[in-house]
Scaffold this active site. Structure first.
Site, PDB file in Angstrom:
ATOM      1  N   ASP A 133      24.369  26.118  37.903  1.00 49.86           N
ATOM      2  CA  ASP A 133      25.034  26.901  37.095  1.00 49.86           C
ATOM      3  C   ASP A 133      24.103  27.502  35.933  1.00 49.86           C
ATOM      4  N   CYS A 188      40.225  27.979  57.426  1.00 44.85           N
ATOM      5  CA  CYS A 188      41.456  27.777  56.563  1.00 44.85           C
ATOM      6  C   CYS A 188      42.668  28.293  57.437  1.00 44.85           C
ATOM      7  N   CYS A 191      46.844  28.721  56.742  1.00 45.33           N
ATOM      8  CA  CYS A 191      47.121  27.977  55.642  1.00 45.33           C
ATOM      9  C   CYS A 191      47.065  28.811  54.623  1.00 45.33           C
ATOM     10  N   CYS A 194      47.094  26.616  48.979  1.00 42.82           N
ATOM     11  CA  CYS A 194      46.269  26.863  47.649  1.00 42.82           C
ATOM     12  C   CYS A 194      46.964  27.916  46.853  1.00 42.82           C
ATOM     13  N   CYS A 198      49.458  27.470  43.005  1.00 37.18           N
ATOM     14  CA  CYS A 198      48.748  27.894  41.660  1.00 37.18           C
ATOM     15  C   CYS A 198      49.719  27.975  40.740  1.00 37.18           C
ATOM     16  N   CYS A 214      43.364  31.963  35.290  1.00 38.06           N
ATOM     17  CA  CYS A 214      43.022  30.503  35.903  1.00 38.06           C
ATOM     18  C   CYS A 214      43.104  29.351  34.551  1.00 38.06           C
ATOM     19  N   CYS A 241      41.166  22.401  36.085  1.00 41.48           N
ATOM     20  CA  CYS A 241      42.408  22.325  36.893  1.00 41.48           C
ATOM     21  C   CYS A 241      42.015  22.078  38.323  1.00 41.48           C
TER      22      CYS A 241
HETATM   23  C1  B12 Z   1      32.467  31.639  36.808  1.00 44.54           C
HETATM   24  C2  B12 Z   1      32.851  30.267  37.388  1.00 44.54           C
HETATM   25  C3  B12 Z   1      34.098  29.746  37.288  1.00 44.54           C
HETATM   26  C4  B12 Z   1      35.172  30.754  36.745  1.00 44.54           C
HETATM   27  C5  B12 Z   1      35.606  31.698  37.932  1.00 44.54           C
HETATM   28  C6  B12 Z   1      35.739  31.067  39.252  1.00 44.54           C
HETATM   29  C7  B12 Z   1      35.743  32.154  40.421  1.00 44.54           C
HETATM   30  N1  B12 Z   1      36.530  31.460  41.670  1.00 44.54           N
HETATM   31  O1  B12 Z   1      35.165  32.964  40.529  1.00 44.54           O
HETATM   32  C8  B12 Z   1      36.243  29.551  36.437  1.00 44.54           C
HETATM   33  C9  B12 Z   1      36.019  29.170  34.941  1.00 44.54           C
HETATM   34  C10 B12 Z   1      37.721  29.978  36.646  1.00 44.54           C
HETATM   35  C11 B12 Z   1      35.917  28.511  37.460  1.00 44.54           C
HETATM   36  C12 B12 Z   1      36.731  27.455  37.733  1.00 44.54           C
HETATM   37  C13 B12 Z   1      36.198  26.153  38.681  1.00 44.54           C
HETATM   38  N2  B12 Z   1      34.903  26.103  38.873  1.00 44.54           N
HETATM   39 CO1  B12 Z   1      33.712  27.221  38.806  1.00 44.54          CO
HETATM   40  N3  B12 Z   1      32.149  28.198  38.451  1.00 44.54           N
HETATM   41  C14 B12 Z   1      31.654  29.597  38.124  1.00 44.54           C
HETATM   42  C15 B12 Z   1      30.210  30.068  38.384  1.00 44.54           C
HETATM   43  C16 B12 Z   1      29.428  29.794  36.978  1.00 44.54           C
HETATM   44  C17 B12 Z   1      30.243  31.687  39.047  1.00 44.54           C
HETATM   45  C18 B12 Z   1      31.151  31.804  39.882  1.00 44.54           C
HETATM   46  C19 B12 Z   1      31.312  33.132  40.355  1.00 44.54           C
HETATM   47  O2  B12 Z   1      30.252  33.800  40.655  1.00 44.54           O
HETATM   48  N4  B12 Z   1      32.483  33.787  40.525  1.00 44.54           N
HETATM   49  C20 B12 Z   1      32.743  35.119  40.800  1.00 44.54           C
HETATM   50  C21 B12 Z   1      33.457  35.248  42.012  1.00 44.54           C
HETATM   51  C22 B12 Z   1      33.417  36.541  42.847  1.00 44.54           C
HETATM   52  O3  B12 Z   1      32.750  34.523  43.051  1.00 44.54           O
HETATM   53  P1  B12 Z   1      33.563  33.290  43.858  1.00 44.54           P
HETATM   54  O4  B12 Z   1      34.485  32.676  43.169  1.00 44.54           O
HETATM   55  O5  B12 Z   1      32.193  31.989  43.746  1.00 44.54           O
HETATM   56  O6  B12 Z   1      33.850  33.776  45.317  1.00 44.54           O
HETATM   57  C23 B12 Z   1      32.681  33.998  46.220  1.00 44.54           C
HETATM   58  C24 B12 Z   1      33.850  33.794  47.587  1.00 44.54           C
HETATM   59  O7  B12 Z   1      35.118  33.682  47.308  1.00 44.54           O
HETATM   60  C25 B12 Z   1      33.206  35.038  48.358  1.00 44.54           C
HETATM   61  N5  B12 Z   1      34.405  36.004  48.576  1.00 44.54           N
HETATM   62  C26 B12 Z   1      34.873  36.976  47.846  1.00 44.54           C
HETATM   63  N6  B12 Z   1      35.658  37.433  48.334  1.00 44.54           N
HETATM   64  C27 B12 Z   1      35.810  37.295  49.676  1.00 44.54           C
HETATM   65  C28 B12 Z   1      36.324  38.006  50.901  1.00 44.54           C
HETATM   66  C29 B12 Z   1      35.981  36.773  51.890  1.00 44.54           C
HETATM   67  C30 B12 Z   1      36.975  37.179  53.368  1.00 44.54           C
HETATM   68  C31 B12 Z   1      35.418  35.916  52.077  1.00 44.54           C
HETATM   69  C32 B12 Z   1      35.285  35.200  53.574  1.00 44.54           C
HETATM   70  C33 B12 Z   1      34.474  35.602  50.914  1.00 44.54           C
HETATM   71  C34 B12 Z   1      34.862  36.252  49.825  1.00 44.54           C
HETATM   72  O8  B12 Z   1      32.147  35.739  47.576  1.00 44.54           O
HETATM   73  C35 B12 Z   1      32.342  35.391  46.499  1.00 44.54           C
HETATM   74  C36 B12 Z   1      30.880  35.545  45.774  1.00 44.54           C
HETATM   75  O9  B12 Z   1      29.789  34.571  46.387  1.00 44.54           O
HETATM   76  C37 B12 Z   1      29.819  28.960  39.529  1.00 44.54           C
HETATM   77  C38 B12 Z   1      28.235  28.600  39.370  1.00 44.54           C
HETATM   78  C39 B12 Z   1      27.449  29.640  40.256  1.00 44.54           C
HETATM   79  N7  B12 Z   1      26.330  30.074  39.532  1.00 44.54           N
HETATM   80  O10 B12 Z   1      27.884  30.222  41.199  1.00 44.54           O
HETATM   81  C40 B12 Z   1      30.806  27.760  39.124  1.00 44.54           C
HETATM   82  C41 B12 Z   1      31.224  27.123  40.515  1.00 44.54           C
HETATM   83  C42 B12 Z   1      31.816  28.035  41.476  1.00 44.54           C
HETATM   84  N8  B12 Z   1      32.378  26.157  39.889  1.00 44.54           N
HETATM   85  C43 B12 Z   1      32.595  25.118  40.531  1.00 44.54           C
HETATM   86  C44 B12 Z   1      33.835  24.394  40.043  1.00 44.54           C
HETATM   87  C45 B12 Z   1      33.559  22.806  40.518  1.00 44.54           C
HETATM   88  C46 B12 Z   1      34.901  24.857  39.545  1.00 44.54           C
HETATM   89  C47 B12 Z   1      36.331  24.212  39.367  1.00 44.54           C
HETATM   90  C48 B12 Z   1      36.710  23.255  40.600  1.00 44.54           C
HETATM   91  C49 B12 Z   1      36.308  23.463  38.099  1.00 44.54           C
HETATM   92  C50 B12 Z   1      37.643  22.828  37.599  1.00 44.54           C
HETATM   93  N9  B12 Z   1      38.281  21.711  38.120  1.00 44.54           N
HETATM   94  O11 B12 Z   1      38.315  23.166  36.880  1.00 44.54           O
HETATM   95  C51 B12 Z   1      37.168  25.266  39.192  1.00 44.54           C
HETATM   96  C52 B12 Z   1      37.649  25.976  40.660  1.00 44.54           C
HETATM   97  C53 B12 Z   1      38.651  27.304  40.407  1.00 44.54           C
HETATM   98  C54 B12 Z   1      38.550  28.089  41.609  1.00 44.54           C
HETATM   99  N10 B12 Z   1      39.813  28.116  42.501  1.00 44.54           N
HETATM  100  O12 B12 Z   1      37.395  28.622  41.915  1.00 44.54           O
HETATM  101  C55 B12 Z   1      31.511  24.842  41.413  1.00 44.54           C
HETATM  102  C56 B12 Z   1      32.227  24.952  42.792  1.00 44.54           C
HETATM  103  C57 B12 Z   1      31.676  24.083  43.922  1.00 44.54           C
HETATM  104  C58 B12 Z   1      32.289  24.472  45.262  1.00 44.54           C
HETATM  105  N11 B12 Z   1      32.466  23.246  46.138  1.00 44.54           N
HETATM  106  O13 B12 Z   1      32.758  25.405  45.420  1.00 44.54           O
HETATM  107  C59 B12 Z   1      30.499  25.904  41.131  1.00 44.54           C
HETATM  108  C60 B12 Z   1      29.619  26.313  42.268  1.00 44.54           C
HETATM  109  C61 B12 Z   1      29.550  25.011  39.975  1.00 44.54           C
HETATM  110  C62 B12 Z   1      28.487  24.160  40.724  1.00 44.54           C
HETATM  111  N12 B12 Z   1      27.304  24.341  40.513  1.00 44.54           N
HETATM  112  O14 B12 Z   1      29.055  23.294  41.426  1.00 44.54           O
HETATM  113  N13 B12 Z   1      34.551  28.566  37.659  1.00 44.54           N
HETATM  114  S1  SF4 Z   2      42.202  26.107  39.354  1.00 46.57           S
HETATM  115 FE1  SF4 Z   2      42.817  27.992  38.664  1.00 46.57          FE
HETATM  116  S2  SF4 Z   2      43.236  29.092  40.630  1.00 46.57           S
HETATM  117 FE2  SF4 Z   2      43.081  26.785  41.158  1.00 46.57          FE
HETATM  118  S3  SF4 Z   2      45.489  26.265  40.900  1.00 46.57           S
HETATM  119 FE3  SF4 Z   2      44.285  25.965  39.057  1.00 46.57          FE
HETATM  120  S4  SF4 Z   2      44.930  27.788  37.679  1.00 46.57           S
HETATM  121 FE4  SF4 Z   2      45.082  28.331  39.825  1.00 46.57          FE
HETATM  122  S1  SF4 Z   3      44.509  25.010  50.955  1.00 47.53           S
HETATM  123 FE1  SF4 Z   3      43.603  26.910  50.660  1.00 47.53          FE
HETATM  124  S2  SF4 Z   3      41.421  26.368  50.973  1.00 47.53           S
HETATM  125 FE2  SF4 Z   3      42.525  24.909  51.758  1.00 47.53          FE
HETATM  126  S3  SF4 Z   3      42.641  25.162  54.058  1.00 47.53           S
HETATM  127 FE3  SF4 Z   3      44.738  25.948  52.977  1.00 47.53          FE
HETATM  128  S4  SF4 Z   3      43.863  28.139  52.764  1.00 47.53           S
HETATM  129 FE4  SF4 Z   3      42.110  27.000  53.084  1.00 47.53          FE
END
Ligand code: B12
Ligand code: SF4
Ligand code: SF4
Length: 344
Positions: A133, A188, A191, A194, A198, A214, A241
């Site tokens: 991060d 997945c 399913c 998730c 939410c 979120c 969360c």
């Molecule tokens: C900004 C951020 C957040 C934001 C936005 C989260 C989000 N989902 O975007 C907020 C504050 C909400 C957040 C929350 C959490 N986060 Co956070 N967060 C980040 C951060 C800094 C950047 C993520 C990012 O680039 N988001 C932009 C979106 C577009 O990317 P993405 O959600 O990762 O989605 C990817 C895939 O879904 C995929 N994708 C998109 N569309 C599609 C479509 C298809 C068909 C497919 C197959 C894939 C796909 O591409 C995306 C980009 O790679 C990363 C660290 C990092 N530098 O990567 C940590 C990170 C993702 N977070 C992490 C964690 C632990 C959390 C929480 C669990 C913390 C908590 N308990 O509250 C929650 C989980 C919420 C959730 N459901 O994601 C971990 C996740 C570990 C893991 N096993 O995945 C990371 C990697 C930090 C780390 N170094 O460990 N987070």
């Molecule tokens: S972490 Fe964010 S997306 Fe996941 S259940 Fe909680 S509010 Fe919803």
């Molecule tokens: S709860 Fe969400 S992430 Fe987990 S298996 Fe089902 S669809 Fe995939």
């Protein structure tokens, strides 16, 4: 162009590096070559939709996120690690990941140690830099490429042996190593638990999280007022969360206890008296959460969240709310007043 080391040698070296990483206590280890991020277009779309909210740093680093070779000059390989943070922990007002020492510190230190060991055991001149991060990397994308898991519909990366309760860290290095296969399959299936679970309806479909709805964003990243319409949906959650992970069958079945002593959760952060948080002075706040990720919200952010959580209780602690409604911080006062108004 000079020929590089033969493939078999690269494979042996990769295995040695992975063994060094496992010996340091990482739960998952994979190797990948750096290059264009496969989901960079999805990231751009996500930004364009405004889903990043006030997290402006994400847009600032957007160009570098397109390709991991542009992050640390000269690097060609990533050793990507996963570290379990304890999915067997009970749910509570503070998310599981935040109940122990700040993972950035723990994992960055450990990856620096890995770099030292690579220099001792493999090649003395290796240059490298750890990221957790801490830089413009799409970490889930990189970890999937290194074979650690698939993107769940809740956007978390899921590993078939560990579920999704693990952090991701990366050591970018200039040493060539044979890459692991990227994780190509999606488990997945049909399913959608998730997405349905939410509480704030933050998912705009599978794999699409509107962070501005979120609870993790609202309680940790948002610095000012929480939108009034979302407050009643936030239950008793004051920091992060886990709901969309708790319902995931891969976590129900495969999550594990924390093995690493440094990441072990503190008992007093596992079960928290939310109304009691409203009485914390700044000094008490800093002492209680020293070294944990919770410090990020500062006292005023955590008390703002606690006021909403107490307001969502059917039988709120009115005395605690009335005191908070007189707090020196306007942010705390206004949210405590909102909570009182819910029960007038
Ligand atoms: C900004 C951020 C957040 C934001 C936005 C989260 C989000 N989902 O975007 C907020 C504050 C909400 C957040 C929350 C959490 N986060 Co956070 N967060 C980040 C951060 C800094 C950047 C993520 C990012 O680039 N988001 C932009 C979106 C577009 O990317 P993405 O959600 O990762 O989605 C990817 C895939 O879904 C995929 N994708 C998109 N569309 C599609 C479509 C298809 C068909 C497919 C197959 C894939 C796909 O591409 C995306 C980009 O790679 C990363 C660290 C990092 N530098 O990567 C940590 C990170 C993702 N977070 C992490 C964690 C632990 C959390 C929480 C669990 C913390 C908590 N308990 O509250 C929650 C989980 C919420 C959730 N459901 O994601 C971990 C996740 C570990 C893991 N096993 O995945 C990371 C990697 C930090 C780390 N170094 O460990 N987070
Ligand atoms: S972490 Fe964010 S997306 Fe996941 S259940 Fe909680 S509010 Fe919803
Ligand atoms: S709860 Fe969400 S992430 Fe987990 S298996 Fe089902 S669809 Fe995939």
């Amino acid at each position: 162009m000079p020929a590089g080391p033969p493939a078999a040698e690269l494979g042996d070296t990769a295995e040695r590096v992975k063994a060094l990483a496992y010996a340091l206590g990482f739960d998952l280890v994979g190797v990948t070559t750096l290059g264009p991020a496969e989901t960079a277009p999805e990231f751009r779309d996500w930004l364009a939709k405004g889903y990043a909210g006030t997290m402006e740093y994400l847009a600032r680093g957007a160009d570098k996120r397109d390709d991991t070779r542009w992050v640390f000059e000269g690097s060609i390989t990533a050793v990507v690690v996963g570290m379990n943070y304890g999915g067997t922990q009970p749910s509570g007002p503070i998310a599981r990941y935040a109940r122990g020492r700040d993972y950035h510190d723990v994992i960055v230190d450990r990856l620096n140690e890995l770099l030292s060991r690579i220099r001792e055991d493999v090649s003395p001149d290796v240059r490298g830099k750890p990221y957790v991060d801490t830089g413009p990397i799409l970490e889930r994308d990189l970890a999937r490429r290194a074979g650690l898991g698939w993107f769940g519909k809740n956007t978390n990366l899921i590993n078939p042996q560990l579920g999704s309760y693990f952090f991701i860290g990366s050591l970018l290095i200039d040493l060539p190593l044979a890459p692991d296969e990227s994780f190509a399959t999606d488990h997945c299936g049909t399913c959608t638990r998730c997405l349905e679970a939410c509480p704030t309806s933050a998912f705009d479909g599978a794999y699409q999280l509107n962070a501005t709805r979120c609870i993790s964003y609202l309680t940790i990243e948002l610095r000012h007022d929480i939108p009034v319409e979302l407050r009643p949906l936030m239950r008793d959650l004051v920091f992060g969360c886990d709901i969309c992970q708790e319902v995931c069958p891969w976590n129900v079945k495969f999550s594990q206890d924390v093995r690493d002593a440094e990441l072990r959760p503190r008992a007093e952060l596992t079960s928290v008296d939310v109304a009691g948080l409203l009485a914390l002075s700044d000094e008490q706040f800093r002492a209680k959460f020293r070294g944990t990720p919770v410090l990020r919200t500062k006292r005023k952010g955590l008390l703002r969240n606690a006021a909403v959580a107490v307001g969502n209780n059917e039988h709120p602690d009115r005395v605690a709310l009335q005191r908070a409604a007189q707090d020196a911080e306007p942010l705390v006062r206004s949210h405590a007043q909102w909570a009182l108004d819910q029960h007038s």
